[in-house]
Design an enzyme around this catalytic site. Structure first.
Site, PDB file in Angstrom:
ATOM      1  CG  ASN A 237      -8.715   8.323   3.455  1.00 62.08           C
ATOM      2  OD1 ASN A 237      -9.500   8.142   2.936  1.00 62.08           O
ATOM      3  ND2 ASN A 237      -8.841   9.639   2.042  1.00 62.08           N
ATOM      4  CB  VAL A 238      -3.539   5.696   6.788  1.00 60.57           C
ATOM      5  CG1 VAL A 238      -4.521   5.285   7.508  1.00 60.57           C
ATOM      6  CG2 VAL A 238      -4.045   4.315   5.299  1.00 60.57           C
ATOM      7  CG  ASP A 239      -4.432   8.868   0.959  1.00 62.18           C
ATOM      8  OD1 ASP A 239      -5.320   8.204   0.694  1.00 62.18           O
ATOM      9  OD2 ASP A 239      -4.289   9.902   2.426  1.00 62.18           O
TER      10      ASP A 239
ATOM     11  CG  HIS B 196      -8.978   5.319  10.706  1.00 63.39           C
ATOM     12  ND1 HIS B 196     -10.002   4.841   9.413  1.00 63.39           N
ATOM     13  CD2 HIS B 196      -9.791   5.441  12.161  1.00 63.39           C
ATOM     14  CE1 HIS B 196     -11.605   5.260  10.668  1.00 63.39           C
ATOM     15  NE2 HIS B 196     -10.672   5.118  11.622  1.00 63.39           N
TER      16      HIS B 196
ATOM     17  CB  SER C  68     -18.927   2.996   2.865  1.00 58.27           C
ATOM     18  OG  SER C  68     -17.709   3.167   3.759  1.00 58.27           O
TER      19      SER C  68
ATOM     20  NE  ARG D 252      -3.740   0.105   2.301  1.00 55.36           N
ATOM     21  CZ  ARG D 252      -4.363  -0.041   4.113  1.00 55.36           C
ATOM     22  NH1 ARG D 252      -4.224  -1.046   4.265  1.00 55.36           N
ATOM     23  NH2 ARG D 252      -5.007   1.505   3.653  1.00 55.36           N
TER      24      ARG D 252
ATOM     25  CB  CYS E 143      11.695  -2.961  23.768  1.00 52.45           C
ATOM     26  SG  CYS E 143       9.839  -2.912  22.994  1.00 52.45           S
TER      27      CYS E 143
HETATM   28  C1  BV8 Z   1     -12.908   0.801  18.342  1.00 50.57           C
HETATM   29  C2  BV8 Z   1      -6.827   2.070   9.366  1.00 50.57           C
HETATM   30  C3  BV8 Z   1     -13.413   0.792  20.211  1.00 50.57           C
HETATM   31  C4  BV8 Z   1      -6.404   1.369   8.840  1.00 50.57           C
HETATM   32  C5  BV8 Z   1      -9.207   1.545   9.483  1.00 50.57           C
HETATM   33  C6  BV8 Z   1     -20.311   0.312  15.718  1.00 50.57           C
HETATM   34  C7  BV8 Z   1     -21.768  -0.077  14.651  1.00 50.57           C
HETATM   35  C8  BV8 Z   1     -20.324  -0.904  14.572  1.00 50.57           C
HETATM   36  C9  BV8 Z   1     -19.331  -1.820  14.277  1.00 50.57           C
HETATM   37  C10 BV8 Z   1     -18.567  -0.862  15.362  1.00 50.57           C
HETATM   38  C11 BV8 Z   1     -19.692   0.363  16.092  1.00 50.57           C
HETATM   39  N1  BV8 Z   1     -18.265   0.461  17.104  1.00 50.57           N
HETATM   40  C12 BV8 Z   1     -16.905  -0.200  17.003  1.00 50.57           C
HETATM   41  C13 BV8 Z   1     -17.326  -1.080  15.839  1.00 50.57           C
HETATM   42  C14 BV8 Z   1     -16.635  -1.895  14.921  1.00 50.57           C
HETATM   43  C15 BV8 Z   1     -15.699  -1.290  14.626  1.00 50.57           C
HETATM   44  C16 BV8 Z   1     -16.282  -0.969  12.952  1.00 50.57           C
HETATM   45  O1  BV8 Z   1     -16.608  -0.135  12.696  1.00 50.57           O
HETATM   46  N2  BV8 Z   1     -16.619  -1.868  12.132  1.00 50.57           N
HETATM   47  C17 BV8 Z   1     -17.362  -2.414  10.492  1.00 50.57           C
HETATM   48  C18 BV8 Z   1     -17.090  -2.389   9.787  1.00 50.57           C
HETATM   49  C19 BV8 Z   1     -18.740  -2.162  10.670  1.00 50.57           C
HETATM   50  N3  BV8 Z   1     -14.820  -0.303  14.477  1.00 50.57           N
HETATM   51  C20 BV8 Z   1     -13.454  -0.512  14.952  1.00 50.57           C
HETATM   52  O2  BV8 Z   1     -13.036  -1.621  15.519  1.00 50.57           O
HETATM   53  C21 BV8 Z   1     -12.851   0.794  15.538  1.00 50.57           C
HETATM   54  N4  BV8 Z   1     -12.302   0.472  16.573  1.00 50.57           N
HETATM   55  O3  BV8 Z   1     -13.757   0.810  17.332  1.00 50.57           O
HETATM   56  O4  BV8 Z   1     -12.263   0.297  18.348  1.00 50.57           O
HETATM   57  C22 BV8 Z   1     -12.234   0.411  21.085  1.00 50.57           C
HETATM   58  C23 BV8 Z   1     -12.546   1.132  21.622  1.00 50.57           C
HETATM   59  C24 BV8 Z   1     -11.715   1.286  22.853  1.00 50.57           C
HETATM   60  C25 BV8 Z   1     -10.798   1.025  23.242  1.00 50.57           C
HETATM   61  C26 BV8 Z   1     -10.735  -0.635  22.898  1.00 50.57           C
HETATM   62  C27 BV8 Z   1     -11.270  -0.613  21.468  1.00 50.57           C
HETATM   63  C28 BV8 Z   1     -11.623   1.295  14.691  1.00 50.57           C
HETATM   64  C29 BV8 Z   1     -12.061   0.896  13.278  1.00 50.57           C
HETATM   65  C30 BV8 Z   1     -10.378   1.910  12.827  1.00 50.57           C
HETATM   66  C31 BV8 Z   1     -10.382   0.783  11.432  1.00 50.57           C
HETATM   67  N5  BV8 Z   1      -8.679   1.169  10.619  1.00 50.57           N
HETATM   68  N6  BV8 Z   1      -8.637   2.233   8.802  1.00 50.57           N
HETATM   69  C32 BV8 Z   1      -5.669   0.797   7.744  1.00 50.57           C
HETATM   70  O5  BV8 Z   1      -6.623   1.439   7.087  1.00 50.57           O
HETATM   71  O6  BV8 Z   1      -4.989  -0.824   7.063  1.00 50.57           O
HETATM   72  S1  BV8 Z   1     -10.853   1.442   8.783  1.00 50.57           S
HETATM   73  C33 BV8 Z   1     -10.750   1.382   6.598  1.00 50.57           C
HETATM   74  O7  BV8 Z   1     -11.968   1.312   6.171  1.00 50.57           O
HETATM   75  C34 BV8 Z   1     -10.560   3.124   7.160  1.00 50.57           C
HETATM   76  O8  BV8 Z   1      -9.556   4.224   7.588  1.00 50.57           O
HETATM   77  C35 BV8 Z   1     -11.796   3.365   6.073  1.00 50.57           C
HETATM   78  O9  BV8 Z   1     -12.312   4.041   7.912  1.00 50.57           O
HETATM   79  C36 BV8 Z   1     -12.597   2.562   6.026  1.00 50.57           C
HETATM   80  C37 BV8 Z   1     -12.996   2.373   4.757  1.00 50.57           C
HETATM   81  O10 BV8 Z   1     -13.713   3.433   5.364  1.00 50.57           O
HETATM   82  P1  BV8 Z   1     -14.162   4.523   3.670  1.00 50.57           P
HETATM   83  O11 BV8 Z   1     -12.715   5.797   4.110  1.00 50.57           O
HETATM   84  O12 BV8 Z   1     -15.490   5.432   3.896  1.00 50.57           O
HETATM   85  O13 BV8 Z   1     -13.982   3.577   2.148  1.00 50.57           O
HETATM   86  P2  BV8 Z   1     -15.269   2.350   1.000  1.00 50.57           P
HETATM   87  O14 BV8 Z   1     -13.945   1.973   0.269  1.00 50.57           O
HETATM   88  O15 BV8 Z   1     -15.530   1.748   2.029  1.00 50.57           O
HETATM   89  O16 BV8 Z   1     -15.457   3.993   0.412  1.00 50.57           O
HETATM   90  C38 BV8 Z   1     -15.512   4.485  -0.223  1.00 50.57           C
HETATM   91  C39 BV8 Z   1     -16.288   5.635  -0.739  1.00 50.57           C
HETATM   92  O17 BV8 Z   1     -15.875   6.608  -1.857  1.00 50.57           O
HETATM   93  C40 BV8 Z   1     -17.345   4.464  -1.230  1.00 50.57           C
HETATM   94  O18 BV8 Z   1     -18.519   5.079  -1.099  1.00 50.57           O
HETATM   95  C41 BV8 Z   1     -17.631   4.860  -2.507  1.00 50.57           C
HETATM   96  O19 BV8 Z   1     -19.068   5.405  -3.364  1.00 50.57           O
HETATM   97  C42 BV8 Z   1     -16.671   6.709  -2.188  1.00 50.57           C
HETATM   98  N7  BV8 Z   1     -16.515   7.240  -3.960  1.00 50.57           N
HETATM   99  C43 BV8 Z   1     -15.471   6.236  -4.583  1.00 50.57           C
HETATM  100  N8  BV8 Z   1     -14.776   7.184  -5.564  1.00 50.57           N
HETATM  101  C44 BV8 Z   1     -15.348   8.413  -5.302  1.00 50.57           C
HETATM  102  C45 BV8 Z   1     -15.902   8.373  -3.774  1.00 50.57           C
HETATM  103  N9  BV8 Z   1     -16.097   9.518  -3.165  1.00 50.57           N
HETATM  104  C46 BV8 Z   1     -16.039  10.624  -3.246  1.00 50.57           C
HETATM  105  N10 BV8 Z   1     -15.288  11.029  -5.054  1.00 50.57           N
HETATM  106  C47 BV8 Z   1     -14.888   9.451  -5.490  1.00 50.57           C
HETATM  107  N11 BV8 Z   1     -14.416  10.139  -6.904  1.00 50.57           N
END
Ligand code: BV8
Length: 246
Positions: A106-108, A123, A191, A74, A152
């Site tokens: 985004n992490v980019d 993130h 999303s 990535r 470490c």
């Molecule tokens: C946590 C870094 C607790 C890593 C990422 C409540 C309800 C349900 C689930 C949960 C909840 N609370 C917590 C959860 C669990 C979980 C979660 O949300 N799961 C989801 C899958 C249901 N959340 C977590 O685990 C979070 N942590 O809750 O910890 C806790 C609390 C205290 C102590 C300990 C623990 C942490 C979440 C972070 C995870 N890390 N990224 C890496 O990158 O490798 S998340 C990663 O995925 C991204 O950062 C981003 O957030 C996500 C992807 O989503 P998007 O960025 O929206 O991208 P996606 O591809 O989905 O969509 C793209 C969109 O763009 C589309 O809609 C498309 O139509 C649109 N698009 C396309 N082209 C264009 C466009 N838009 C405009 N212009 C264009 N040209």
């Protein structure tokens, strides 16, 4: 809520009167730069993995080498692309409104490369490494299959927030404060499925901000926004800048 691609006059007025704009971005804002979104199937040898399955501490513990190779792939993808007009428009918008807070999932690092300052990296950042045991930042030796902490000896890991891990406290506090204070909230290229990031728009709405979704594919949350602009961020955001430019 109206689905439009041209900018409704009422939204133009809200933008011109805005005291504090909060912008949340997701992978879609980097799509036009050539960075695959999370939703899009992974490419090549990564096609058989779901990003959500790889971006976890469990996956790292199970096979740190595999995860390091994924994050290096990535990094290489991101290092080979440039910010796009959407990134530059957000950087420009910050100089056209009294206050702008940019929160990115985004992490980019592309917002920073486009000139945005004080980016809240909700993130984390692909280009920052941390000790898996102590959390301290270190520069990983690219030569090592699995780099080790120089202090470490534990594994180093990418400086990103994995699923199941807490959002860095300062990033969470500053983002929630901005969402609660802003009078215009833009949700761009996300999303709106990953929490707590996806909850920021609700927080803004509960504090009477005008909320706008910018996404070519209106999300399941679109109904909850005051406006949903069904267009690419690289097209719609420069339009917003034009509306504010003298
Ligand atoms: C946590 C870094 C607790 C890593 C990422 C409540 C309800 C349900 C689930 C949960 C909840 N609370 C917590 C959860 C669990 C979980 C979660 O949300 N799961 C989801 C899958 C249901 N959340 C977590 O685990 C979070 N942590 O809750 O910890 C806790 C609390 C205290 C102590 C300990 C623990 C942490 C979440 C972070 C995870 N890390 N990224 C890496 O990158 O490798 S998340 C990663 O995925 C991204 O950062 C981003 O957030 C996500 C992807 O989503 P998007 O960025 O929206 O991208 P996606 O591809 O989905 O969509 C793209 C969109 O763009 C589309 O809609 C498309 O139509 C649109 N698009 C396309 N082209 C264009 C466009 N838009 C405009 N212009 C264009 N040209």
């Amino acid at each position: 809520m109206s689905i439009a691609c041209d900018i409704p006059d009422a939204l133009t007025a809200a933008l011109r009167d805005a005291r504090h704009v909060c912008v949340l971005t997701g992978a879609g804002v980097s799509a036009e730069s050539g960075v695959p979104t999370f939703r899009e199937a992974q490419e090549g040898l990564w096609a058989r993995y779901r990003a959500e399955d790889l971006a976890t501490p469990e996956a790292f513990l199970a096979d740190p080498g595999l995860i390091w190779r994924w994050y290096r792939w990535r990094r290489d993808v991101v290092a080979g692309v440039e910010p796009n007009p959407g990134h530059y428009a957000i950087a420009a918008l910050a100089d056209l409104v009294p206050r702008l807070t940019l929160v990115t999932q985004n992490v980019d690092n592309l917002h920073r490369r486009a000139g945005s300052r004080d980016v809240i990296e909700f993130h984390g950042n692909l280009f920052e490494d941390r000790c898996f045991a102590e959390g301290t930042v270190h520069v990983a030796d690219e030569a090592d299959e699995i780099p080790a902490c120089p202090v470490c000896g534990a594994h180093l890991r990418p400086g990103v927030v994995w699923f199941g891990e807490a959002i860095p406290e300062r990033a969470l506090d500053e983002s929630c404060a901005a969402a609660a204070d802003c009078d215009l909230f833009l949700s761009v290229g996300t999303s709106s499925l990953v929490y707590p990031a996806a909850g920021l728009a609700d927080l803004a709405q509960r504090n009477d901000a005008v909320t706008v979704e910018i996404n070519p594919n209106p999300t399941m949350q679109a109904e909850r926004f005051d406006y949903a602009l069904a267009g690419n961020s690289g097209t719609v955001l420069p339009e917003l800048v034009k509306l504010l430019s003298p």
